[in-house]
Design a protein around this motif. Structure first.
Motif, mmCIF file in Angstrom:
data_model
loop_
_atom_site.group_PDB
_atom_site.id
_atom_site.type_symbol
_atom_site.label_atom_id
_atom_site.label_comp_id
_atom_site.label_asym_id
_atom_site.label_seq_id
_atom_site.Cartn_x
_atom_site.Cartn_y
_atom_site.Cartn_z
ATOM 1 N N SER A 1 13.418 77.510 95.559
ATOM 2 C CA SER A 1 13.716 77.393 94.140
ATOM 3 C C SER A 1 12.445 77.088 93.357
ATOM 4 O O SER A 1 11.380 76.899 93.920
ATOM 5 C CB SER A 1 14.723 76.274 93.920
ATOM 6 N N ARG A 2 12.582 77.051 92.046
ATOM 7 C CA ARG A 2 11.429 76.771 91.199
ATOM 8 C C ARG A 2 10.848 75.418 91.521
ATOM 9 O O ARG A 2 9.642 75.252 91.546
ATOM 10 C CB ARG A 2 11.855 76.757 89.724
ATOM 11 N N HIS B 1 8.686 75.090 94.471
ATOM 12 C CA HIS B 1 7.404 75.722 94.157
ATOM 13 C C HIS B 1 6.470 74.725 93.487
ATOM 14 O O HIS B 1 5.301 74.597 93.822
ATOM 15 C CB HIS B 1 7.661 76.873 93.172
ATOM 16 N N SER C 1 5.388 71.921 95.897
ATOM 17 C CA SER C 1 4.345 72.299 96.844
ATOM 18 C C SER C 1 3.014 72.455 96.134
ATOM 19 O O SER C 1 1.970 72.131 96.673
ATOM 20 C CB SER C 1 4.713 73.576 97.605
#
Lengths: 336, 313, 333
Positions: free
Chosen positions: B16-17, B20, B23
């Motif tokens: 999912s966003r 992202h 990370s």
């Protein structure tokens, strides 16, 4: 013929341009005059859509087809004219009064990347209309409905907790279709739903729309500029130019014997794979922005057959011998 | 009925966003460092009553005998780790309590700014027309007043009308209100700009076609899509609010002496800067500077990484 | 000698420790004055191919290996200054959205003049005359008036013409047009295509047309390259490809067109969708969607072989060609 589902009479829509207040005052003839520029998107549209048919609206940028779609769906109010849904007038209703019609009329949009809320999972996107229009359903009922709906458009139900950006354009368009179908409408307006998709994906989505039409006996108002799709999918076709309908005919009649000069030019301009020989009919000039209310025929500036009458009098849609309707003086006077 | 072949879902963006962003976050060591500092500050200030070696309300806390003792690494007096100020208060304890006060004021004030600003921005952007005009003119009027000037005038008047005693009781609340009500236009304008853009998107049309009410569209559909810039402003505004409060305290219009914030500590300690007891001013200043830096770094990083273009197809 | 020759070009993207191949083993040639088309759907890599010819790929993309030669000069190893001599002057690009290329705050005339004066030392007046002549050349009516207009005052078709005019100012040898008419209406599209055709014909300019629309391609290009998942899967004369496609993907693409099915019938769709960069299948990238796939297709990548006047990358076609070749060399008794 079936019963008319949507009846549109003399629909007009003018948008006030966004000029600042100062610009609206002009110094003319020694006096200040207040003058507001309007963009005349629709200039008197008459149309009937029958149950179970697919009516395609074809036209180029600026012809008003999107405005027509939005006005029918109640996203903008028309300046004048009437819209009827099964004998009930719907053009000037407020939100509350329009609610019973919201279920019956739905819309699919052009841009698959903007028509789904990027911050909502597709479960939430589908849940909202179902829960809103069916307050009596339980959570499990709704869940099941959503799963069935997703599977029926070819999206696996287990992916319902994903966000729109995780799907491709074609898949998103199918989810949009699922959303439109979730309230079980009779009538769907599709505003260029295939334009943003690749050819093979277009085939998938178009097949899906055809299947759904058969399953649920839907009526479509399909707006597109792709005449190949029109030829394949439409029952009847209406060609629009600058806010007026030039020609309205069944698909066969339109493609085999187009009458209006604009229709002819349009058909000749499609780059077809087979007919490499036909030269496109070259039209003079570009599509103008309809700022002034047109006097005379809307196509006069670019028509090779325009005469004095065309400059003064706006042609009305006349029924021809083969049940097509054309709005053109030259056709009426049998000059073409 | 024809069978529809099932489609294989492929994921152009893995996960999912938020995963992202997470990370990306972990990868950027500076951002992690800044977050760590901020959390550290929040924790210690929250646990101030437990961590502070001296209780602020203890009468033995202010003992003039202990006045102006240098930090422990200089004076070798290990009762007071960071030294004491002119009134004999332990600097470490008072900085802990002061940070707590500064952070509370900062967070609450920005919460008010954000709530007010977001609501006004949403309504102005979505409604358009006259309402939009009116609200934005209000914002313009608000912006044309210098915030410091308004704060000074308001606080001075309040003090003179209600007396110092009353003021000192309500100081924190009043400061929060003053700072909170002065900077809402920043949020309002940002939200309004985002709303104007989002309003054109087709998912809003789809919601309208569904019959969803305007209020629900505003808060449930449009607001989540305007959050990225708000988040960025939020962090920076907390830093600004703390600095504003520090400045007001420096001018004597902020927190009273009995409940010092970082700003009033800096202000009081300034007179002792060059007379030898430099730690009374420098150490609270360093604390404040590090906090502001951390918040600004977080805000910068958020602005770079929440750019929606990265996630647009 | 070929004007432009691309050999075994590999372009990859470095995303977070993973190297994803966007173009694999792409080779083709372009002769002076020739018009070719690169056809494919979204994600096939055709735009990336267009960009990588002039080395416009930026991080995280990079040219991994292969060569792009303009006459004899190698473009992939040039430094920025050398590339700037090539870009615009010898190889020009036209993009899909003219609003992106034109500066919205400078009038179109001034933008053209700027281009002229940055490459030649002449006065503003002379440059203006040249610009107006060029605007006339691309069939813009009343060019003197248009000279002072801003991009937003022109329609989409007009803007694209202005772009074509600005591209022609430097007399390039090659024009790479990336979906130049996709955003335009049908009638305007026809005109712009005809304009491109005339210009290429009159000035001997080679054209690389990148498009997903086979109809557009059939009007303009002499040769077509079909791309799928980063590779060229079929190449040949345009008419040949349209009338007798050999690769199953090309066949599927043509069959999916509404013109190919009777009205009212379901269209022939290709199952599945184009794989993304991260999910390229093993062997032939098209095998999960191919109705003729065999085990060999899953394991090995087919070679690019000649089949008649076209070239195809498909085991099915390769087997047929070999069979035909075997048959024809059988000794006559």
């Amino acid at each position: 013929m079936n019963q008319p589902l949507i009846q549109i009479n003399n629909l007009e829509k003018a948008f006030a341009s966004n000029d600042s207040w100062l610009k609206q005052w002009r110094f003319q003839n020694g006096k200040f005059r207040h003058h507001k520029d309007n963009v005349h998107a629709l200039n008197g549209v008459d149309l009937t859509i029958y149950q179970g048919e697919t009516l395609c609206i074809v036209g180029e940028t600026g012809c008003g087809k999107s405005t027509l779609a939005r006005t029918i769906m109640g996203l903008t109010t028309p300046t004048s004219g009437e819209i009827y849904y099964l004998d009930q007038r719907i053009d000037h209703l407020n939100n509350k009064q329009r609610m019973p019609f919201r279920r019956r009329m739905q819309m699919v949009f052009q841009n698959p990347y903007a028509s789904l809320n990027p911050r909502m999972t597709i479960y939430q996107t589908l849940n909202e209309p179902i829960a809103f229009h069916n307050p009596q359903l339980t959570r499990t009922d709704i869940d099941e409905k959503i799963n069935v709906l997703l599977e029926s458009v070819g999206i696996s139900a287990s992916s319902s907790d994903r966000y729109p950006h995780e799907f491709s354009g074609g898949q998103r368009q199918r989810i949009s279709l699922a959303r439109a179908l979730s309230v079980e409408p009779d009538f769907i307006v599709a505003d260029e739903p295939l334009s943003a998709l690749d050819v093979s994906v277009q085939a998938q989505v178009l097949n899906l729309m055809m299947d759904k039409q058969e399953e649920h006996n839907l009526s479509y108002l399909f707006i597109t500029h792709d005449l190949a799709v029109v030829e394949h999918f439409a029952t009847r076709v209406a060609v629009m130019y600058l806010g007026r309908i030039c020609e309205l005919a069944s698909t066969n009649d339109l493609f085999n014997s187009p009458k209006h000069p604009y229709t002819r030019a349009l058909l000749s301009a499609i780059p077809r794979l087979d007919s490499n020989a036909t030269q496109p009919i070259k039209l003079i000039g570009e599509v103008p922005t309809p700022i002034e209310k047109p006097i005379g025929c809307v196509f006069q500036a670019r028509c090779p057959y325009a005469n004095q009458r065309c400059y003064e009098e706006s042609p009305i849609m006349l029924l021809q011998s083969d049940a097509t309707s054309v709005a053109c003086h030259a056709v009426e006077e049998e000059r073409i | 009925m024809r069978e529809i072949k099932k489609d294989l879902i492929h994921h152009p963006v893995p996960g999912s966003r938020w995963s992202h962003i997470w990370s990306g976050f972990i990868g950027d060591k500076l951002a992690v460092f800044a977050l760590f500092i901020f959390i550290f500050y929040c924790l210690v200030s929250f646990l101030a009553p437990l961590l502070a070696p001296f209780d602020l309300n203890d009468p033995a806390f202010i003992d003039l005998i202990n006045a102006e003792i240098a930090p422990s690494w200089i004076s070798q007096d290990y009762r007071f780790l960071l030294g004491t100020d002119a009134q004999g208060r332990d600097l470490l304890s008072i900085i802990l309590y002061g940070t707590r006060l500064s952070l509370t004021i900062g967070l609450c004030a920005v919460a008010i700014q954000a709530t007010l600003g977001i609501c006004i921005g949403l309504i102005a952007g979505y409604s358009g027309g006259r309402i939009d005009n009116f609200l934005m003119r209000c914002a313009d009027i608000q912006l044309s007043f210098s915030n410091m000037m308004v704060a000074i005038v308001f606080l001075a008047i309040f003090q003179s009308i209600f007396g110092i005693a009353m003021y000192q009781q309500l100081a924190m609340v009043i400061l929060i209100l003053v700072i909170g009500l002065s900077e809402w236009p920043l949020f309002a304008r940002t939200v309004r700009a985002s709303v104007l853009a989002e309003k054109q998107q087709e998912y809003v049309d789809a919601a309208r076609v569904m019959g969803i009410s305007s209020k629900r569209i505003m808060f449930r559909h449009i607001l989540p899509n305007t959050l990225s810039p708000i988040l960025v402003i939020f962090t920076v505004q907390i830093a600004n609010a703390i600095v504003t409060e520090a400045a007001l305290s420096f001018l004597g219009l902020g927190m009273p002496v009995t409940e010092p914030s970082l700003g009033s500590l800096i202000s009081d300690g300034f007179t002792y800067m060059f007379s030898g007891s430099w730690w009374i001013c420098v150490i609270p200043s360093a604390t404040l500077i590090i906090l502001i830096l951390a918040m600004n770094m977080l805000g910068d990083w958020l602005r770079d990484h929440l750019n929606p273009k990265v996630y647009k197809d | 000698m070929n004007l432009l020759s691309v050999n075994n070009l590999h372009v990859s993207f470095q995303i977070k420790k993973q190297e994803l191949a966007a173009l694999i083993d792409v080779s083709f040639t372009l002769n002076r004055g020739e018009r070719i088309a690169i056809v494919g759907e979204s994600g096939a890599g055709k735009s990336i191919l267009g960009f990588s010819i002039v080395n416009l790929i930026s991080k995280p993309g990079f040219i991994k290996s292969g060569s792009v030669k303009l006459e004899r000069k190698e473009l992939t190893t040039m430094n920025l200054r050398q590339l700037q001599e090539v870009r615009g002057k010898r190889i020009a690009m036209i993009f899909q959205d003219p609003m992106m290329t034109l500066n919205p705050v400078i009038s179109i005339g001034d933008q053209l003049v700027e281009t002229i004066r940055s490459h030649t030392k002449i006065t503003y007046k002379d440059a203006r005359n040249i610009a107006i002549k060029k605007l006339q050349h691309v069939q813009i009516s009343s060019p003197e008036k248009r000279f002072d207009q801003y991009p937003h005052e022109l329609s989409g078709g007009m803007r694209q013409r202005v772009i074509i005019a600005s591209v022609l100012l430097l007399n390039p040898d090659v024009i790479i047009a990336d979906e130049p008419t996709t955003a335009l209406d049908v009638t305007i599209q026809a005109e712009i295509l005809q304009l491109l055709l005339d210009i290429c014909h009159d000035n001997g300019v080679a054209l690389v047309l990148i498009s997903h629309d086979l109809g557009v391609v059939s009007k303009v290009a002499e040769r077509t390259l079909v791309m799928y998942a980063g590779r060229i899967v079929e190449e040949g004369p345009t008419l040949e490809i349209i009338n007798d496609p050999q690769h199953p993907y090309t066949q599927g693409l043509l069959n999916a067109l509404p013109q190919m099915t009777l009205p009212g019938q379901r269209l022939n769709q290709i199952q599945g969708s184009m794989p993304s960069l991260t999910e390229r299948p093993t062997g032939c990238a098209f095998h999960p969607r191919c109705p003729y796939a065999t085990d060999k297709c899953q394991q090995e990548q087919p070679n690019f072989i000649h089949s008649g006047v076209s070239s195809v990358s498909c085991f099915l076609v390769e087997d047929m060609v070999n069979e035909f070749a075997d048959q024809s060399v059988e000794p006559h008794e």
